[in-house]
Design a protein around this motif. Structure first.
Motif, PDB file in Angstrom:
ATOM      1  N   GLU A 114     -11.866 -15.423   2.858  1.00 31.01           N
ATOM      2  CA  GLU A 114     -11.207 -16.679   3.240  1.00 31.01           C
ATOM      3  C   GLU A 114      -9.878 -16.421   3.945  1.00 31.01           C
ATOM      4  OE1 GLU A 114     -10.993 -19.293  -0.092  1.00 31.01           O
ATOM      5  OE2 GLU A 114     -13.132 -19.777   0.016  1.00 31.01           O
ATOM      6  N   ARG A 167      -8.900 -26.190   7.831  1.00 26.51           N
ATOM      7  CA  ARG A 167      -9.825 -27.164   7.250  1.00 26.51           C
ATOM      8  C   ARG A 167     -10.121 -26.849   5.789  1.00 26.51           C
ATOM      9  NH1 ARG A 167     -13.949 -27.182  12.454  1.00 26.51           N
ATOM     10  NH2 ARG A 167     -12.487 -28.168  13.911  1.00 26.51           N
ATOM     11  N   ARG A 168     -10.164 -25.554   5.441  1.00 27.11           N
ATOM     12  CA  ARG A 168     -10.376 -25.197   4.029  1.00 27.11           C
ATOM     13  C   ARG A 168      -9.145 -25.518   3.197  1.00 27.11           C
ATOM     14  NH1 ARG A 168     -12.336 -20.494   6.265  1.00 27.11           N
ATOM     15  NH2 ARG A 168     -10.566 -19.307   5.449  1.00 27.11           N
ATOM     16  N   SER A 217     -12.954 -28.514   3.370  1.00 26.19           N
ATOM     17  CA  SER A 217     -14.081 -27.743   3.890  1.00 26.19           C
ATOM     18  C   SER A 217     -14.246 -26.442   3.111  1.00 26.19           C
ATOM     19  CB  SER A 217     -13.865 -27.430   5.373  1.00 26.19           C
ATOM     20  OG  SER A 217     -14.859 -26.555   5.858  1.00 26.19           O
ATOM     21  N   SER A 218     -15.437 -25.886   3.169  1.00 25.04           N
ATOM     22  CA  SER A 218     -15.697 -24.577   2.561  1.00 25.04           C
ATOM     23  C   SER A 218     -16.242 -23.594   3.592  1.00 25.04           C
ATOM     24  CB  SER A 218     -16.698 -24.710   1.406  1.00 25.04           C
ATOM     25  OG  SER A 218     -17.928 -25.241   1.870  1.00 25.04           O
ATOM     26  N   THR A 219     -16.286 -23.992   4.857  1.00 26.57           N
ATOM     27  CA  THR A 219     -16.854 -23.150   5.917  1.00 26.57           C
ATOM     28  C   THR A 219     -15.916 -21.996   6.241  1.00 26.57           C
ATOM     29  OG1 THR A 219     -17.936 -25.087   6.873  1.00 26.57           O
ATOM     30  CG2 THR A 219     -17.767 -23.124   8.260  1.00 26.57           C
ATOM     31  N   LYS A 220     -16.483 -20.790   6.258  1.00 21.65           N
ATOM     32  CA  LYS A 220     -15.702 -19.585   6.540  1.00 21.65           C
ATOM     33  C   LYS A 220     -16.054 -19.058   7.924  1.00 21.65           C
ATOM     34  CE  LYS A 220     -16.040 -18.436   1.636  1.00 21.65           C
ATOM     35  NZ  LYS A 220     -16.593 -17.491   0.636  1.00 21.65           N
TER      36      LYS A 220
END
Length: 570
Positions: free
Chosen positions: A402, A436-437, A442-445
């Motif tokens: 992350e 965004r995380r 969001s959880s998109t990496k």
């Protein structure tokens, strides 16, 4: 409200001694291995944290770690932040401070501001030894991708002029290139981009300060501007996006008389006869367009061309450049640069030694361009003050998936990441997704696999996926099938140049339905060609699907989509 999962009774005393000042009005849950369901709890913890040691500490559902990690979190202020009801909890000037105003830092800052956060960007360009500096936007905009591609285009136009006679164009005026006109045009365009970035930050209410950022204590940075004026700023979260700068040789005369890519694109005079030291993509790109502009260019190579890229493709690039007038001096490294004559550009003497013997080389040039690699700008921004670890060998920052450093409130993106790709679009994507995380739920990496790129040498090289050497390491040579083809662009047939020079190959994993794990192409507009195939590779492209794809005729891209043009590489 504090929830602790403690697996070891002997740790309790030490834990309470460390945390007692923070535990007022907090609720503590203790789980011990002697409980009937202890082993199952331990297994769940391993799955959650990937930590097998004890104790295992959580605060409000966030995993902290063991004893040392918990105490460190207390020291750097992270624990206080997680404890929502701690008395005198610190407030910060900003939600987010980003150190570095390059592509990644700007993308992250604007995304965070769009999500309603108070953001500051600190960006400062330390002048080169020759005094060159530039505006907001980072390496890519000012001294990288943008001016490089524009000067590459200038060289291509020169070749197009030569080709045009074969197509019937007639012109009497002598054709020559004016360096100063080109540089002025390039710098004017870059200036418009610098202004656009500043305007964009202002529109999104991001505070921009042209100052050098340096950590002085947890959550606090010192910002020093060009006049030496100092201000201090605090933030809940920080993102490191400082990028890299060109490396010097550490020999007599290198910083006094040599230039780097940081100087080249705004050089106010034509560099004349040029020695390019290095074989990186920066070295070959610069050597390529300088030669394309009609200059006498020599490349001094210590070992191999384009380290990290497919070596078959690299050698084909070198051979093409030699055919078109670039001289290569292999297995030599400079030991001294001396000034023989002042001027713009003046005259320099270069002494070099062979890496495999006693031979000495001496040569005279107007300009020496160093392109031997780049160093991460991380050693002088106070990271040691707050405990952020770096790779001492290269100065790069290790992060988790992350982009988080070992200090929880500090993240890093872009070229300074250890083991990640040094590409502008990667930094932009990572910056947006990180914001965004952090602030958008969001959880998109960021996906660092199968990222396409192009080297803008005179014969452009596009690639996506693994080099053949790397594919053999990963899958084993016996499990790979390599398909390849030479091709001749239709546009080149009339002027009759460079037949059997353009080249394409794909590397397929036989154990996975001949899935394409490496794509490589040498030819005009290689970047435009590669971009589309990169999307297909992301989707799991196989050789069979490629064979079934109908090509656009007549184009260079169709070569990669026509079965007859691929033959098994024995």
């Amino acid at each position: 409200f504090l929830k602790l999962l403690v697996i070891k009774k002997t740790f309790l005393l030490q834990l309470f001694q460390s945390l007692m000042p923070l535990l007022e009005n907090s609720l503590i849950y203790l789980f011990h291995l002697f409980l009937d369901d202890g082993p199952s709890i331990q297994q769940v913890l391993v799955e959650l944290t990937n930590q097998r040691t004890v104790p295992n500490v959580f605060v409000n559902g966030k995993h902290i770690g063991g004893c040392d990690a918990t105490y460190k979190a207390y020291e750097n202020g992270t624990l206080q932040k997680l404890l929502g009801n701690v008395k005198d909890a610190e407030t910060y000037d900003y939600d987010l401070i980003i150190i570095g105003g390059g592509s990644g830092g700007l993308a992250c800052s604007k995304e965070a501001a769009t999500l309603g956060k108070k953001v500051m960007v600190l960006d400062y360009v330390v002048p080169t030894p020759l005094g060159t500096t530039w505006g907001l936007g980072g390496t890519c905009v000012n001294v990288g991708c943008i001016p490089k591609k524009l000067m590459h285009q200038a060289a291509l136009l020169g070749q197009a002029l030569k080709d045009s006679r074969a197509y019937g164009w007639q012109y009497e005026e002598q054709v020559k290139h004016n360096w100063e006109t080109m540089v002025e045009a390039v710098q004017n365009y870059i200036g418009s981009l610098n202004w656009g970035y500043r305007l964009s930050l202002r529109e999104k209410s991001v505070t921009y300060q042209n100052s050098y950022g340096e950590f002085v204590e947890p959550h606090k940075v010192k910002a020093t501007n060009r006049k030496g004026q100092v201000t201090y700023h605090t933030a809940e979260t920080f993102v490191l996006a400082t990028g890299e700068r060109p490396r010097y040789l550490g020999i007599p005369g290198d910083k006094e008389y040599c230039i780097t890519s940081d100087d080249l694109f705004s050089l106010p005079y034509c560099p004349g006869k040029t020695l390019v030291v290095g074989a990186s993509y920066v070295a070959l790109e610069c050597a390529g367009f300088l030669a394309g502009l009609g200059l006498d260019v020599t490349v001094m190579v210590r070992s191999i061309l384009l380290r990290g890229f497919d070596q078959e493709m690299a050698e084909k690039i070198g051979a093409h450049m030699e055919t078109h007038g670039v001289t290569f001096i292999r297995k030599f490294v400079p030991t001294q640069v001396e000034r023989l004559e002042d001027g713009t550009p003046g005259r320099l003497k270069v002494t070099a030694k062979c890496t495999e013997g006693p031979e000495i080389f001496e040569g005279e040039y107007n300009t020496v361009l160093l392109a031997i690699g780049r160093d991460a700008c991380t050693r002088n921004i106070g990271l040691q003050t707050i405990g952020v670890k770096i790779n001492e060998k290269n100065g790069k920052v290790p992060v988790n998936d992350e982009e988080q450093t070992n200090v929880p409130y500090v993240y890093a993106i872009g070229d300074i990441l250890d083991g990640k790709l040094e590409l502008t679009p990667v930094a932009i994507q990572a910056g947006k997704l990180l914001a965004r995380r952090l602030y958008g739920g969001s959880s998109t990496k960021c996906d660092y696999i199968n990222v396409p790129t192009t080297v803008f040498t005179p014969l452009e090289y596009g690639s996506c996926g693994l080099a053949e050497e790397k594919a053999k390491e990963e899958y084993g040579e016996q499990n790979l099938e390599v398909y390849h083809s030479l091709f001749w662009p239709l546009e080149w047939t009339i002027p009759g140049r460079d037949n059997n020079t353009c080249y394409a190959k794909i590397i397929c994993n036989k154990l996975d339905s001949n899935r394409v794990v490496g794509f490589h192409v040498l030819g005009p507009n290689a970047g435009e060609v590669t971009q589309g195939f990169a999307a297909a590779i992301k989707c799991g492209l196989t050789k069979e699907l490629l064979d079934e794809t109908i090509g656009i005729h007549p184009t260079c891209a169709e070569v990669r989509a026509k079965r007859a043009l691929f033959k098994t590489y024995l």
